[in-house]
Design a protein around this motif. Sequence first.
Motif, mmCIF file in Angstrom:
data_model
loop_
_atom_site.group_PDB
_atom_site.id
_atom_site.type_symbol
_atom_site.label_atom_id
_atom_site.label_comp_id
_atom_site.label_asym_id
_atom_site.label_seq_id
_atom_site.Cartn_x
_atom_site.Cartn_y
_atom_site.Cartn_z
ATOM 1 N N ARG A 160 0.813 -1.221 0.000
ATOM 2 C CA ARG A 160 0.000 0.000 0.000
ATOM 3 C C ARG A 160 0.843 1.267 0.000
ATOM 4 O O ARG A 160 0.321 2.362 -0.242
ATOM 5 N N LEU A 161 2.136 1.141 0.313
ATOM 6 C CA LEU A 161 2.992 2.323 0.361
ATOM 7 C C LEU A 161 3.337 2.785 -1.044
ATOM 8 O O LEU A 161 3.732 1.992 -1.890
ATOM 9 N N GLN A 162 3.215 4.084 -1.266
ATOM 10 C CA GLN A 162 3.502 4.650 -2.576
ATOM 11 C C GLN A 162 4.633 5.670 -2.484
ATOM 12 O O GLN A 162 4.713 6.440 -1.531
ATOM 13 N N GLU A 163 5.491 5.671 -3.484
ATOM 14 C CA GLU A 163 6.582 6.637 -3.524
ATOM 15 C C GLU A 163 6.031 8.036 -3.792
ATOM 16 O O GLU A 163 5.089 8.217 -4.557
ATOM 17 N N THR A 164 6.620 9.034 -3.131
ATOM 18 C CA THR A 164 6.289 10.434 -3.374
ATOM 19 C C THR A 164 7.580 11.181 -3.701
ATOM 20 O O THR A 164 8.655 10.578 -3.783
ATOM 21 N N LYS A 165 7.477 12.470 -3.844
ATOM 22 C CA LYS A 165 8.671 13.277 -4.138
ATOM 23 C C LYS A 165 9.696 13.184 -3.012
ATOM 24 O O LYS A 165 10.899 13.285 -3.235
ATOM 25 N N LEU A 166 9.211 12.977 -1.776
ATOM 26 C CA LEU A 166 10.101 12.964 -0.610
ATOM 27 C C LEU A 166 10.233 11.595 0.042
ATOM 28 O O LEU A 166 11.129 11.392 0.856
ATOM 29 N N PHE A 167 9.360 10.652 -0.301
ATOM 30 C CA PHE A 167 9.335 9.362 0.398
ATOM 31 C C PHE A 167 9.606 8.201 -0.555
ATOM 32 O O PHE A 167 9.056 8.148 -1.661
ATOM 33 N N LYS A 168 10.440 7.247 -0.097
ATOM 34 C CA LYS A 168 10.716 6.028 -0.852
ATOM 35 C C LYS A 168 10.343 4.805 -0.005
ATOM 36 O O LYS A 168 10.823 4.678 1.125
ATOM 37 N N PRO A 169 9.521 3.901 -0.514
ATOM 38 C CA PRO A 169 9.254 2.655 0.219
ATOM 39 C C PRO A 169 10.471 1.721 0.142
ATOM 40 O O PRO A 169 11.074 1.563 -0.921
ATOM 41 N N ILE A 170 10.818 1.114 1.258
ATOM 42 C CA ILE A 170 11.856 0.086 1.297
ATOM 43 C C ILE A 170 11.310 -1.113 2.066
ATOM 44 O O ILE A 170 10.263 -1.017 2.715
ATOM 45 N N VAL A 171 12.006 -2.231 1.985
ATOM 46 C CA VAL A 171 11.583 -3.442 2.692
ATOM 47 C C VAL A 171 12.480 -3.630 3.909
ATOM 48 O O VAL A 171 13.688 -3.837 3.779
ATOM 49 N N ASN A 172 11.890 -3.531 5.083
ATOM 50 C CA ASN A 172 12.637 -3.691 6.328
ATOM 51 C C ASN A 172 12.544 -5.126 6.841
ATOM 52 O O ASN A 172 11.443 -5.672 6.960
ATOM 53 N N VAL A 173 13.696 -5.703 7.135
ATOM 54 C CA VAL A 173 13.768 -7.023 7.767
ATOM 55 C C VAL A 173 14.574 -6.859 9.044
ATOM 56 O O VAL A 173 15.717 -6.386 8.993
ATOM 57 N N HIS A 174 13.994 -7.234 10.171
ATOM 58 C CA HIS A 174 14.713 -6.977 11.424
ATOM 59 C C HIS A 174 16.098 -7.621 11.433
ATOM 60 O O HIS A 174 17.104 -6.953 11.694
ATOM 61 N N SER A 175 16.169 -8.925 11.131
ATOM 62 C CA SER A 175 17.448 -9.634 11.204
ATOM 63 C C SER A 175 17.258 -11.064 10.727
ATOM 64 O O SER A 175 16.123 -11.542 10.581
ATOM 65 N N VAL A 176 18.350 -11.761 10.526
ATOM 66 C CA VAL A 176 18.248 -13.175 10.129
ATOM 67 C C VAL A 176 17.821 -14.040 11.315
ATOM 68 O O VAL A 176 17.253 -15.123 11.115
ATOM 69 N N TYR A 177 18.062 -13.587 12.536
ATOM 70 C CA TYR A 177 17.687 -14.394 13.699
ATOM 71 C C TYR A 177 16.236 -14.163 14.127
ATOM 72 O O TYR A 177 15.683 -14.942 14.907
ATOM 73 N N ALA A 178 15.613 -13.100 13.636
ATOM 74 C CA ALA A 178 14.229 -12.799 14.021
ATOM 75 C C ALA A 178 13.243 -13.076 12.885
ATOM 76 O O ALA A 178 12.060 -12.758 13.010
ATOM 77 N N THR A 179 13.735 -13.661 11.795
ATOM 78 C CA THR A 179 12.861 -14.011 10.667
ATOM 79 C C THR A 179 13.262 -15.382 10.135
ATOM 80 O O THR A 179 14.434 -15.751 10.147
ATOM 81 N N SER A 180 12.283 -16.106 9.635
ATOM 82 C CA SER A 180 12.547 -17.424 9.059
ATOM 83 C C SER A 180 13.094 -17.276 7.645
ATOM 84 O O SER A 180 13.036 -16.197 7.041
ATOM 85 N N GLU A 181 13.590 -18.388 7.098
ATOM 86 C CA GLU A 181 14.058 -18.367 5.710
ATOM 87 C C GLU A 181 12.908 -18.051 4.762
ATOM 88 O O GLU A 181 13.087 -17.321 3.772
ATOM 89 N N LYS A 182 11.742 -18.549 5.060
ATOM 90 C CA LYS A 182 10.569 -18.259 4.241
ATOM 91 C C LYS A 182 10.277 -16.758 4.222
ATOM 92 O O LYS A 182 9.956 -16.187 3.169
ATOM 93 N N THR A 183 10.384 -16.130 5.379
ATOM 94 C CA THR A 183 10.153 -14.685 5.463
ATOM 95 C C THR A 183 11.212 -13.915 4.672
ATOM 96 O O THR A 183 10.889 -12.955 3.962
ATOM 97 N N LEU A 184 12.454 -14.328 4.777
ATOM 98 C CA LEU A 184 13.530 -13.662 4.033
ATOM 99 C C LEU A 184 13.292 -13.747 2.527
ATOM 100 O O LEU A 184 13.502 -12.771 1.797
ATOM 101 N N LEU A 185 12.847 -14.890 2.070
ATOM 102 C CA LEU A 185 12.576 -15.049 0.633
ATOM 103 C C LEU A 185 11.357 -14.228 0.209
ATOM 104 O O LEU A 185 11.327 -13.675 -0.905
#
Length: 408
Positions: A160-185
């Motif tokens: 739902r996030l849309q880029e604007t003149k001042l804002f860029k959407p990025i994908v945040n992943v906390h860490s490899v230890y707080a997410t599964s391999e499925k989540t990383l993919l």
Amino acid sequence: MEVFNKAYTLKNCSFILDSEKILENVNIVIENGKIKNVGNETEGDEIDCSEYVVTPGFVNSHTHSAMIFLRGYYDDNELQEWLDKMWEKERTASRKLLKVSSELAVLEMLSSGTTAFVDMYFNPEDIVELSQQYGIRAAAGYTFLDEIFDPEEVAKMQGRLQETKLFKPIVNVHSVYATSEKTLLLAKDLAEEENTWINIHLSETRKEIYETKLRKGKFPVEYLQSLGIAKFQAVHLGWVASWEIEMLKNSIAVTHCPTSNMKLATAGAFPFYEMLNSGINVTIGTDGPASNNSLDIIREMKNAVLLQRHSYWDTRIKALHVFRAATENGYKLLRIKGGLIKEGYVADLVLFNKNDLYPLKKDRILSNIIYFSTKENISKIIINGKIIDKETLRKRIYEVSKKLNEMI
């Protein structure tokens, strides 16, 4: 003065400083949010700049803005125990509390000359709104953190996030230890679909690299590479292996957060010099207002030099290295032509009071900004050509901080 939609001139700037040069008594012509000329020309409204030293705006390449409501909470504890306490509080934080905290963070960052920031938290929709309200550049996204959020729901919200003149959407992943391999993919696929990058804490502690090696047979950077994750911003890297540095050449950037690393006793050593020599884009971040506890990028630049010299036992890391990391390299991460004061670059600038940077000598300007100055020496901030007065920010901070105090 509403002059940012037409040409205007910062006239007779005492000094201008970027990572390429120092110039004395020059004009900066700004038009439609970009630098049109640096030299002797004037155009449009003229603003006296003779009392100021001008630098590019600073990029805080990693923070958790809304954690201001947790500033000072459960300090003086090591990372894992501290994280458990943070997650416990975050589960019950209201949307309103997060928004007020993020607003304060934006105001604080602007006050210390931050013109753009990369945020990892749970309320990027507020960051979109605040970037428009205050004119600050931002990159943010919802955060994959399996213990708190359903990854599929995070992915849906991210869309739902849309880029604007001042804002860029990025994908945040906390860490490899707080997410599964499925989540990383899942995060990998999402970043590729959105043509953006993954922002991830990586190789932050000895425990993390030990457990990743035990579970996956690889160190964290090796593990991401084995999953085909290439477009990522790696944050912390205090325990990165020497052979992993070569793998990081394909990354978007690496980010050094010296103060929080020292405060949370994560130890290790961010290999600043080796990464620079490998051609990796090295940036600087404050980390969050609960782990730092400041959002002042000027303090962070100084601490970066000091920690690096402490780690290397020599002075190979210079003031210029961290200054470039916080300006030119930060804009490179954001894919914006900025961080230098030259024709065609975005007009994101910081105006320091020259009389605060004493002794005022051309060969000491950079040193004084990195090792001596504070955010109190900043008078004005310019983003996309729009002038923001420091006193206006200060008054707004008082107003919003009262709201926060009433909510906690």
